[in-house]
Design a protein around this motif. Sequence first.
Motif, PDB file in Angstrom:
ATOM      1  N   ILE A  39      64.007  25.069  36.350  1.00 37.34           N
ATOM      2  CA  ILE A  39      64.576  25.470  37.637  1.00 37.34           C
ATOM      3  C   ILE A  39      64.003  26.818  38.070  1.00 37.34           C
ATOM      4  O   ILE A  39      63.593  27.005  39.235  1.00 37.34           O
ATOM      5  CB  ILE A  39      66.108  25.524  37.550  1.00 37.34           C
ATOM      6  N   ILE A  40      63.958  27.771  37.153  1.00 39.40           N
ATOM      7  CA  ILE A  40      63.410  29.094  37.476  1.00 39.40           C
ATOM      8  C   ILE A  40      61.937  28.972  37.873  1.00 39.40           C
ATOM      9  O   ILE A  40      61.466  29.631  38.815  1.00 39.40           O
ATOM     10  CB  ILE A  40      63.576  30.043  36.274  1.00 39.40           C
ATOM     11  N   PHE A  41      61.204  28.116  37.174  1.00 37.55           N
ATOM     12  CA  PHE A  41      59.788  27.918  37.467  1.00 37.55           C
ATOM     13  C   PHE A  41      59.601  27.368  38.877  1.00 37.55           C
ATOM     14  O   PHE A  41      58.735  27.827  39.634  1.00 37.55           O
ATOM     15  CB  PHE A  41      59.190  26.967  36.437  1.00 37.55           C
ATOM     16  N   ARG A  42      60.431  26.390  39.253  1.00 34.67           N
ATOM     17  CA  ARG A  42      60.322  25.810  40.599  1.00 34.67           C
ATOM     18  C   ARG A  42      60.633  26.865  41.658  1.00 34.67           C
ATOM     19  O   ARG A  42      59.947  26.932  42.687  1.00 34.67           O
ATOM     20  CB  ARG A  42      61.273  24.620  40.714  1.00 34.67           C
ATOM     21  N   PHE A  88      74.558  25.971  40.126  1.00 35.96           N
ATOM     22  CA  PHE A  88      73.600  26.774  40.876  1.00 35.96           C
ATOM     23  C   PHE A  88      72.238  26.089  40.957  1.00 35.96           C
ATOM     24  O   PHE A  88      71.602  26.065  42.011  1.00 35.96           O
ATOM     25  CB  PHE A  88      73.459  28.148  40.217  1.00 35.96           C
ATOM     26  N   GLY A  89      71.791  25.518  39.825  1.00 33.45           N
ATOM     27  CA  GLY A  89      70.469  24.896  39.790  1.00 33.45           C
ATOM     28  C   GLY A  89      70.361  23.732  40.760  1.00 33.45           C
ATOM     29  O   GLY A  89      69.416  23.659  41.563  1.00 33.45           O
ATOM     30  N   ASN A  90      71.325  22.809  40.712  1.00 31.21           N
ATOM     31  CA  ASN A  90      71.277  21.660  41.611  1.00 31.21           C
ATOM     32  C   ASN A  90      71.433  22.086  43.064  1.00 31.21           C
ATOM     33  O   ASN A  90      70.768  21.543  43.960  1.00 31.21           O
ATOM     34  CB  ASN A  90      72.373  20.658  41.239  1.00 31.21           C
ATOM     35  N   ALA A  91      72.312  23.069  43.301  1.00 30.11           N
ATOM     36  CA  ALA A  91      72.479  23.564  44.669  1.00 30.11           C
ATOM     37  C   ALA A  91      71.187  24.208  45.168  1.00 30.11           C
ATOM     38  O   ALA A  91      70.821  24.061  46.347  1.00 30.11           O
ATOM     39  CB  ALA A  91      73.625  24.567  44.719  1.00 30.11           C
ATOM     40  N   THR A  92      70.475  24.893  44.268  1.00 29.79           N
ATOM     41  CA  THR A  92      69.216  25.538  44.656  1.00 29.79           C
ATOM     42  C   THR A  92      68.163  24.501  45.029  1.00 29.79           C
ATOM     43  O   THR A  92      67.442  24.664  46.029  1.00 29.79           O
ATOM     44  CB  THR A  92      68.701  26.419  43.507  1.00 29.79           C
ATOM     45  N   VAL A  93      68.068  23.430  44.239  1.00 26.36           N
ATOM     46  CA  VAL A  93      67.082  22.388  44.536  1.00 26.36           C
ATOM     47  C   VAL A  93      67.400  21.723  45.874  1.00 26.36           C
ATOM     48  O   VAL A  93      66.503  21.434  46.677  1.00 26.36           O
ATOM     49  CB  VAL A  93      67.030  21.355  43.398  1.00 26.36           C
ATOM     50  N   ILE A  94      68.688  21.492  46.133  1.00 26.47           N
ATOM     51  CA  ILE A  94      69.069  20.924  47.432  1.00 26.47           C
ATOM     52  C   ILE A  94      68.715  21.902  48.548  1.00 26.47           C
ATOM     53  O   ILE A  94      68.198  21.506  49.611  1.00 26.47           O
ATOM     54  CB  ILE A  94      70.581  20.594  47.459  1.00 26.47           C
ATOM     55  N   TYR A  95      68.956  23.190  48.305  1.00 29.22           N
ATOM     56  CA  TYR A  95      68.601  24.198  49.314  1.00 29.22           C
ATOM     57  C   TYR A  95      67.100  24.201  49.578  1.00 29.22           C
ATOM     58  O   TYR A  95      66.665  24.337  50.734  1.00 29.22           O
ATOM     59  CB  TYR A  95      69.056  25.586  48.861  1.00 29.22           C
ATOM     60  N   LEU A  96      66.300  24.063  48.529  1.00 32.17           N
ATOM     61  CA  LEU A  96      64.851  24.024  48.719  1.00 32.17           C
ATOM     62  C   LEU A  96      64.443  22.830  49.575  1.00 32.17           C
ATOM     63  O   LEU A  96      63.509  22.916  50.373  1.00 32.17           O
ATOM     64  CB  LEU A  96      64.148  23.978  47.361  1.00 32.17           C
ATOM     65  N   ALA A 152      68.213  15.468  52.944  1.00 33.76           N
ATOM     66  CA  ALA A 152      68.124  16.557  51.973  1.00 33.76           C
ATOM     67  C   ALA A 152      69.441  16.739  51.232  1.00 33.76           C
ATOM     68  O   ALA A 152      69.468  16.949  50.009  1.00 33.76           O
ATOM     69  CB  ALA A 152      67.723  17.849  52.677  1.00 33.76           C
ATOM     70  N   LEU A 153      70.559  16.639  51.945  1.00 35.46           N
ATOM     71  CA  LEU A 153      71.864  16.817  51.322  1.00 35.46           C
ATOM     72  C   LEU A 153      72.216  15.667  50.384  1.00 35.46           C
ATOM     73  O   LEU A 153      73.046  15.827  49.489  1.00 35.46           O
ATOM     74  CB  LEU A 153      72.936  16.977  52.404  1.00 35.46           C
ATOM     75  N   LEU A 154      71.595  14.526  50.589  1.00 31.03           N
ATOM     76  CA  LEU A 154      71.846  13.357  49.731  1.00 31.03           C
ATOM     77  C   LEU A 154      70.842  13.257  48.585  1.00 31.03           C
ATOM     78  O   LEU A 154      70.754  12.220  47.928  1.00 31.03           O
ATOM     79  CB  LEU A 154      71.783  12.074  50.575  1.00 31.03           C
ATOM     80  N   SER A 155      70.109  14.333  48.327  1.00 27.48           N
ATOM     81  CA  SER A 155      69.079  14.332  47.293  1.00 27.48           C
ATOM     82  C   SER A 155      69.560  13.871  45.914  1.00 27.48           C
ATOM     83  O   SER A 155      68.799  13.232  45.182  1.00 27.48           O
ATOM     84  CB  SER A 155      68.448  15.724  47.168  1.00 27.48           C
ATOM     85  N   PRO A 156      70.819  14.168  45.492  1.00 26.11           N
ATOM     86  CA  PRO A 156      71.246  13.705  44.163  1.00 26.11           C
ATOM     87  C   PRO A 156      71.107  12.198  43.959  1.00 26.11           C
ATOM     88  O   PRO A 156      70.843  11.749  42.836  1.00 26.11           O
ATOM     89  CB  PRO A 156      72.713  14.148  44.097  1.00 26.11           C
ATOM     90  N   LEU A 157      71.241  11.408  45.007  1.00 25.75           N
ATOM     91  CA  LEU A 157      71.046   9.964  44.870  1.00 25.75           C
ATOM     92  C   LEU A 157      69.582   9.644  44.570  1.00 25.75           C
ATOM     93  O   LEU A 157      69.277   8.706  43.817  1.00 25.75           O
ATOM     94  CB  LEU A 157      71.497   9.249  46.147  1.00 25.75           C
ATOM     95  N   TYR A 158      68.692  10.416  45.141  1.00 24.73           N
ATOM     96  CA  TYR A 158      67.257  10.259  44.869  1.00 24.73           C
ATOM     97  C   TYR A 158      66.943  10.629  43.427  1.00 24.73           C
ATOM     98  O   TYR A 158      66.096  10.016  42.774  1.00 24.73           O
ATOM     99  CB  TYR A 158      66.478  11.148  45.845  1.00 24.73           C
ATOM    100  N   TRP A 159      67.662  11.620  42.894  1.00 20.80           N
ATOM    101  CA  TRP A 159      67.450  12.022  41.511  1.00 20.80           C
ATOM    102  C   TRP A 159      67.849  10.904  40.548  1.00 20.80           C
ATOM    103  O   TRP A 159      67.266  10.789  39.470  1.00 20.80           O
ATOM    104  CB  TRP A 159      68.245  13.289  41.197  1.00 20.80           C
TER     105      TRP A 159
END
Length: 492
Positions: free
Chosen positions: A79-82, A417-425, A442-449
Amino acid sequence: MIKKPSAHLDHHLDSDLAKSINGLRTRWPDYSAHVVLTRLQRAALLGSALLLVPPLVWWTIGTLRVLIAAITVLYAGAIIFRIALVWAASRDEHRTRVSDEDARAVPDHELPVYTVLVPAYREPQVIGPLMDHIAALEYPVQKLDVKLLLEADDHETIAAALAVLPSPHVEIVAVPVAHPRTKPKACNYGLQSARGELVTIYDAEDRPEPLQLRRAAVAFSRLDPAYVCLQAELGYFNSDQNRITRWFTLDYATWFRSLLPGLVALGMPIPLGGTSNHFRMRTLRSLGAWDPFNVTEDADLGIRLARLGGRVGVLDSVTLEEANSDFINWIKQRSRWYKGYLQTWLVHSRSPWATARQLNWRGLLCLNLFVGGTPITALLNAVFWAMTVLWFLATPPVIEALFIAPFYYVGLVCLVFGNATVIYLNVLTVRQIERPDLLATALLSPLYWVMMSIAGAKAALQLIFNPSYWEKTTHGLHLPRVHNSLSTAHVD
């Protein structure tokens, strides 16, 4: 014009085919994926497994706690790397730009000969549009060396190509039937007779920006000779077809607008995309070209290029592709990509000291967190999501016992925080590409994961049982339903 094998292959053709399959394997066997695990790697893996057996039997919870702590650190690092890559890319200093005026200002006679490799298999219906897109390239035809790479037993596609060839600068190259039957083997075969100073790959359904070849040629003339490859951006022409294509559009936009430029900015290796990467021909051949046994030959070539001292730039030009719109076909395609990333990670981990010396610590971070970490975290996500759901539903004490206190809080930060950050990105990408209609996606990204996790599991299984199998995915699904039959859909 067509170059094809005869009933009895002559010596020259045998030599071309042998180089296409075994060139890299013969020259640099340690860089080839013809074997998934070397003897040393198998011994190390088996030894590690055997060493884990006693503690798992006699100290089960404690051992699992240590393993989960290590995995938690991997997640946090990924997550930090991304985030670091997106931050580095935000400075927008490392995209190679060539204006329309500068691209057109170079006289035709000063442009280098450009080889365009177009591999295709069982897709006769796209040949016509393909020739239109090739004809639309603003590059002098006398300086174009276009090779349409077709399998020798794909008679229908060969017939379709012969019927629409626009000019002598397009050559049909019939690739002899031989295993592995992969895109990189076909590209290697076409490379044997290529005459360009520069070379690129387009997939059969690609729609490259007409000035892309000129932009690349001008960029190469300006850049330091250490730059041996330019990766153009990939996008989709059917992004609005359904939710999957919208997710895919965001995925690619983040990849090519943030992650790859971020890798360039931080001086790290670049896992290349499968199309629209432009090379200096001499260097590509000296690198051994593509690995026919690796199903993400592009990512592998990017890492190998970095190990051997070459640099990659990101070219500000877009090639449009078809986004996969079907769940099953998406899983096939993404699992192939993940399997190839795992192949690439294993290949370049065979000689850790040599790899560390060639890539330095930055390159090792990329290899482990980006190339290896991407499919591994996708695979492990399902396990940790299941544990999280089970905890909230039943609160079993065993789950609480599996987490060492400090690492539990690290894991909690990753979860929230990590998942929220990826969604924010992803939301940030929506803004970058000026597509507010993709905000809900973008907000529905967890389904894509979740889809990524399924693909990761399939990739791991195929890596064990069928590592070099190139699983084909159906294309043409953006066409009206009446056309989506076996006779019109095509595969890559």
